[in-house]
Motif scaffolding. Structure first.
Motif, short mmCIF file in Angstrom:
data_model
loop_
_atom_site.label_atom_id
_atom_site.label_comp_id
_atom_site.label_asym_id
_atom_site.label_seq_id
_atom_site.Cartn_x
_atom_site.Cartn_y
_atom_site.Cartn_z
N HIS A 1 0.82 -1.21 0.00
CA HIS A 1 0.00 0.00 0.00
C HIS A 1 0.86 1.27 0.00
O HIS A 1 0.33 2.37 -0.06
CB HIS A 1 -1.01 0.01 1.15
N LYS B 1 -1.66 4.34 1.08
CA LYS B 1 -2.98 4.15 0.48
C LYS B 1 -3.81 3.21 1.35
O LYS B 1 -3.27 2.32 2.00
CB LYS B 1 -2.84 3.57 -0.93
N GLN C 1 -5.22 12.63 -0.08
CA GLN C 1 -4.07 11.73 -0.22
C GLN C 1 -2.85 12.28 0.50
O GLN C 1 -2.15 11.54 1.19
CB GLN C 1 -3.74 11.47 -1.70
N ARG D 1 -9.48 1.20 4.52
CA ARG D 1 -10.14 2.47 4.20
C ARG D 1 -11.24 2.80 5.22
O ARG D 1 -11.49 3.96 5.53
CB ARG D 1 -10.74 2.42 2.81
#
Length: 169
Positions: free
Chosen positions: A69, A143, A124, A98
């Motif tokens: 990630h 991420k 981000q 997430r």
């Protein structure tokens, strides 16, 4: 992404034949030194998860804990994992969730809204700055994935035995 070699060490202690990689030469050196100090053996090499230096169907098991990630091309990393894993092999992987409280409460709410960082940073950029290494300006890239994105986008051809959401991330 062997990092400092803690997981490599534990797998060696369990008797596994281990091959560890990291894109960072310092991580490779530290892991080799760690194993040497403890008289443990593993193949530790510099390598890129987006282009693994192994033949097809090479490994019985792939372990990736908090690595892909951080890659610019996580999908390519997942494809490489699928390529090097034997057809009946297994994968143990940890990716940032997430839908975790850490993501929404700590990163987005605490830093983004309460501290108004979203006024000057993208979502981000906020994740990069406040997910890992907050005291050292964060990570280049962090991420987050939903369980569905992991199943459908990263590992669509895998039989997923179980997905577990842990906290913090």
């Amino acid at each position: 992404g062997c990092g400092l070699g803690a997981h490599t060490e534990e797998m060696c202690k369990l008797g596994a034949i281990v091959t560890s990689i990291d894109i960072a030469p310092m991580s490779v050196a530290i892991t080799k030194r760690r194993l040497g100090l403890k008289n443990l053996k593993a193949k530790v090499i510099e390598g890129d998860a987006e282009n693994l230096p192994f033949p097809n169907s090479h490994f019985d098991y792939v372990w990736s804990w908090g690595v892909i990630h951080h890659s610019p091309n996580t999908v390519q990393c997942a494809k490489e994992i699928a390529r090097v894993l034997k057809p009946e092999g297994a994968l143990g992987i940890m990716l940032y969730n997430r839908n975790s409280l850490y993501n929404w409460f700590n990163v987005v709410f605490r830093y983004g809204i309460l501290q108004a960082k979203l006024m000057e940073m993208s979502l981000q950029d906020l994740k990069n700055r406040y997910t890992d290494g907050k005291a050292l300006s964060g990570a280049p890239l962090s991420k987050y994935y939903s369980a569905r994105e992991i199943r459908e986008n990263l590992f669509p051809d895998f039989f997923i035995d179980k997905q577990i959401a842990f906290e913090q991330k």
